[in-house]
Design a protein around this motif. Structure first.
Motif, PDB file in Angstrom:
ATOM      1  N   GLY A 192       1.257  -1.188   0.178  1.00 16.72           N
ATOM      2  CA  GLY A 192       0.336   0.180  -0.070  1.00 16.72           C
ATOM      3  C   GLY A 192       0.512   1.272  -0.262  1.00 16.72           C
ATOM      4  O   GLY A 192       1.813   1.545  -0.024  1.00 16.72           O
ATOM      5  N   SER A 244       0.584   3.773   1.724  1.00 18.75           N
ATOM      6  CA  SER A 244       0.507   4.358   2.982  1.00 18.75           C
ATOM      7  C   SER A 244       2.191   3.847   3.861  1.00 18.75           C
ATOM      8  O   SER A 244       2.701   5.115   4.580  1.00 18.75           O
ATOM      9  CB  SER A 244      -0.524   4.039   4.119  1.00 18.75           C
ATOM     10  N   SER A 248      -2.624   9.820   4.907  1.00 16.26           N
ATOM     11  CA  SER A 248      -0.560   8.525   5.820  1.00 16.26           C
ATOM     12  C   SER A 248       0.476   9.340   5.961  1.00 16.26           C
ATOM     13  O   SER A 248       1.003   8.166   7.081  1.00 16.26           O
ATOM     14  CB  SER A 248      -0.212   7.251   4.666  1.00 16.26           C
ATOM     15  N   THR A 256      -5.786  12.924  -2.689  1.00 15.85           N
ATOM     16  CA  THR A 256      -6.914  12.276  -2.770  1.00 15.85           C
ATOM     17  C   THR A 256      -8.377  12.941  -2.842  1.00 15.85           C
ATOM     18  O   THR A 256      -8.606  12.274  -4.007  1.00 15.85           O
ATOM     19  CB  THR A 256      -7.166  11.696  -0.748  1.00 15.85           C
ATOM     20  N   ASP A 296       4.274  12.286  -3.581  1.00 16.44           N
ATOM     21  CA  ASP A 296       3.606  11.052  -2.910  1.00 16.44           C
ATOM     22  C   ASP A 296       2.522  10.664  -4.384  1.00 16.44           C
ATOM     23  O   ASP A 296       1.351  11.481  -4.293  1.00 16.44           O
ATOM     24  CB  ASP A 296       2.217  11.374  -2.509  1.00 16.44           C
ATOM     25  N   ALA A 322       1.131   8.125  -4.947  1.00 13.41           N
ATOM     26  CA  ALA A 322      -0.234   6.697  -5.108  1.00 13.41           C
ATOM     27  C   ALA A 322      -1.116   7.099  -6.132  1.00 13.41           C
ATOM     28  O   ALA A 322      -1.380   6.441  -6.789  1.00 13.41           O
ATOM     29  CB  ALA A 322      -0.550   7.077  -4.185  1.00 13.41           C
TER      30      ALA A 322
END
Ligand SMILES: Cc1ncc(COP(=O)(O)O)c(C=O)c1O
Ligand SMILES: Cc1ncc(COP(=O)(O)O)c(C=O)c1O
Lengths: 494, 494
Positions: free
Chosen positions: A152, A154, A194, A249, A274, A276
């Motif tokens: 993941g 995080s 995170s 996000t 980040d 992600a």
């Protein structure tokens, strides 16, 4: 017990029986999850109250085993009452859709059931992971470097934090944080939670996560970062790590990496990106400019399990480092696993780069999907997502009642639905209070009717708004139209 | 790009084509991995040198996608060159074998592709995880408590460390370790390396992991623990956490939990039991005495992916705590995920107990297997493993050349194979040096011939010895005989 053990000479598992069960279970999976579960004529969710669902599922684990027929019914029930996250009307999270090549890779991973720690138990996957990481790094713009798949984003973010402090003060590994001056981490208030969770877990403490101001669309402001760094320094705190977000996000904002890299260069700070959520734009010639400057970062976290539909879990931490920092920081040289007198090159025993011991193989599904559609196929998916988002926004603007939180930069569209009774009432004292209740009400209705799933949240001063994420390769224009129609329908009497 | 996007009206994925590919891939998986991969007439591994394997696999990721036929060949190649960890001659790790119900659960998990953070996206799995954790806790002897599935035992151990320090000093979450006195962790030198890795990652530092002496069979000595605690206290360090091991990685030793619990009670320390490997004895009426006293612990880490053959990854952290410590310690209350104004009981949104955000569903495979064979079926597997180990040891004692490191307490058998040329030469000056080279040589031969896989390692002063772990439900007496014959054959000329 002895009676049960009568047949000790034979294995306890019968392959023919087992494979027959598996075969039947796969039929149910295909029918319930892959066919019905992606069919717009079927529900995206079959809502049950927790108590009712617990009763239906009969979850209790007992002394005796059950008949195959009963077990197959259980497979069917689990499928039936689970959310259909591949369904074209599932917009609730940053994962959705299904890719069949990836899914085949996932089944193969499960059947092979091995562990990514040594070449001897995972020869194919050690080499494959290296190659996938190399290809991802190439998209970042690095010809060398390092990396690892983590469970993941995080965890990927935590790894980056740990590496940054180790580079600065390698004695932290043996002596702990007590041997170090107070360290500070910088990120924006719209970064993923995170960063704070990681800071707490790693012993930095959340108070040492300094929140840098964002502009009205959610981008970190480099000048404020610079000021905050100076301020902390003047207080005797050592700035250690800056975590930018490429695709936040909620709003999908891309922090201005180039300008933040200038600040990091000036203060010699570790720059982590980040990505992600947003990293996948790197596949797109048209949209990769959003991450301009990413090659100046020290580390990038990128989750192919989100936009690329690789399937959970699939998150890569990519590093520019060529000094074996990852291994030096995390290794413990366990002699039962990482013996140095092996007959092959023990540099291939990558497990000591990880803080895990057992580590799931997360690269095969991505590799197989990538082989199947090529970089160009992944680019097409990314580009199409942007086109669908533009279409959705254009349609919203044509309708009453949809009010954008801000112009989307990525594939998140954040908007308020203003129900008929609130239109034109912006000036009323209780407007915001009433508006805040709209999204939760509509959400409850869509879940109970099973027609749609989309999330909502407040942000800063802004009351509850919907965030729809559009990227599943299974959706197209008509799903966008449906989305708007359905929100209108569900909220028409509010 | 525009040409490629011509068909924007339709989804980018064709279900019929996709399901057809999946179907063919499954056939290959069944044939190569489940049939050939468990057939003793087939190799357990098809050894290739890394360079050669990389060439064979053609790993490079390219601009264009590939034909289905080519991709199916890739599925076949990945299976062919991967280690057959379910094979009855795979004794190399703490995982092995296959359970078809678990595997069906894993395929279903992959197809459903959801995330264990909120009830709204994982209603079935939120309830199921609670029930599985409850049942595992019951085996520990707790009627209440808490818990969570983590991506591996290493992470479970880290969680326990973080909880222990948070209970003692909740301010660590916001202020970091700088606000706390130096803390110490106690474990034995034979504990798993994840305790040290975790201590480094969480900022404690490995120097603050104090190694408590073990007896000649590898059990932590409670008196030495007590002394070391007193010593540390006298140096102004605060003892915080004791990690016992129930089933050590190499020798399979069970630390004396009851006596260690007395010491922890006396000093009011958090007692953690790392039962990642040994926890499954709790299913067995006959063998659960090995963990006597476990109910006095504060936390237990238990990996069903090891002895229970649930498949990677499956690791539970179990807690006695009833004060919501897990959530208080780890929560960050992200408002985009854990909204408090939802229409259902938000206590079911378990994700904030985790330091992860995305969290894979690891409970279904265990639940389905448990439903299939019942607690009694799992007990039978555990009991049979002990019987097979006793048989193996008895046979070793009848043969020349097998020398036990110590009498096994669990399903690990540690032994030296003394090749003919070294028998009776124990007195020679170079005996240990020569013996140290035996296991690596035999290991190389078995891998290259593909007949067997078993690991070796040194431990303390003891030179390389083999560690065989016996627990796969697919093995029986004849595999034990084969094991001994094969080691003899491979080492006969040494
Ligand atoms: C920007 C960003 N970073 C990190 C994460 C965390 O990734 P994961 O859910 O894989 O832990 C997310 C997930 O929502 C995210 O949106
Ligand atoms: C005693 C013990 N604890 C912890 C672990 C770590 O578990 P995992 O590999 O799931 O991280 C192991 C694995 O080898 C172990 O043997």
């Amino acid at each position: 017990m002895e009676a049960a053990l009568c047949n000790l000479k034979d294995p306890l598992i019968d392959h023919t029986e087992g494979q027959c069960f598996l075969d039947e279970a796969i039929k149910i999976i295909v029918e319930e999850v892959l066919c019905k579960g992606t069919d717009v004529k079927q529900k995206v969710c079959e809502w049950k109250e927790p108590n009712e669902l617990a009763l239906l599922l009969d979850l209790e684990l007992r002394e005796s085993g059950e008949q195959q027929e009963r077990l197959l019914q259980r497979v069917r029930d689990v499928a039936k009452y689970s959310i259909k996250t591949s369904h074209p009307r599932f917009f609730n999270q940053q994962f959705a859709g299904v890719d069949y090549h990836s899914l085949a890779g996932r089944f193969l991973t499960e059947a092979l059931n091995t562990n990514l720690f040594t070449y001897e138990v995972a020869p194919v996957f050690v080499l494959m992971e290296m190659e996938v990481l190399r290809s991802l790094r190439q998209l970042v713009g690095w010809t060398e470097g390092d990396g690892i798949f983590c469970p993941g984003g995080s965890t990927s973010n935590m790894y980056a934090m740990n590496l940054a402090r180790y580079r600065l003060h390698p004695e932290v590994k043996s002596q702990g944080l007590w041997a170090l001056p107070r360290l500070a981490i910088f990120t924006s208030p719209e970064s993923h939670y995170s960063v704070k969770k990681g800071a707490a877990f790693l012993g930095f403490g959340t108070d040492n996560v300094i929140l840098v101001k964002v502009d009205e669309r959610g981008h970190m402001i480099p000048e404020d970062l610079d000021e905050k760094i100076e301020l902390l320094k003047s207080q005797g705190v050592i700035p250690c790590f800056v975590s930018c977000t490429a695709g936040t996000t909620v709003r999908g904002a891309f922090d201005p990496l180039d300008r933040i890299a200038d600040v990091c260069d000036k203060h010699k700070l570790w720059l982590h990106v980040d990505a992600a959520w947003g990293g996948s734009v790197l596949f797109s010639k048209q949209h990769r400019h959003l991450m301009k400057g990413v090659e100046r970062a020290n580390s990038v976290a990128w989750n192919p399990h989100k936009m690329l539909v690789a399937g959970l879990q699939c998150s890569a931490l990519l590093l520019k480092d060529t000094t074996n920092l990852l291994k030096r920081c995390h290794s413990s040289s366990a002699s039962y696993l990482f013996q140095q007198d092996k007959f092959y090159d023990v540099n291939l025993d990558v497990g000591d780069k990880s803080v895990q011991c057992s580590r799931k193989v997360d690269c095969l599904k991505l590799w197989l999907m990538w082989k199947a559609v090529g970089s160009s196929g992944l680019e097409e998916r990314v580009d199409k997502a942007f086109i669908l988002v533009r279409y959705l926004v254009a349609q919203m603007k044509k309708r009453d009642g949809f009010h954008l939180v801000c112009e989307p930069e990525f594939v998140n569209v954040c908007f308020w639905f203003i129900p008929p009774s609130l239109r034109g009432k912006e000036g009323n004292a209780d407007y915001q209070n009433k508006l805040a209740k709209v999204a939760p009400t509509i959400k409850e209705r869509m879940m109970k009717q099973g027609t749609l799933m989309v999330g909502y949240q407040p942000l800063g001063d802004m009351v509850n708004f919907f965030r729809v994420t559009v990227f599943s390769p299974l959706v197209s224009f008509k799903d966008m139209d449906f989305f708007l129609d359905e929100i209108e329908r569900l909220g028409s009497d509010l």
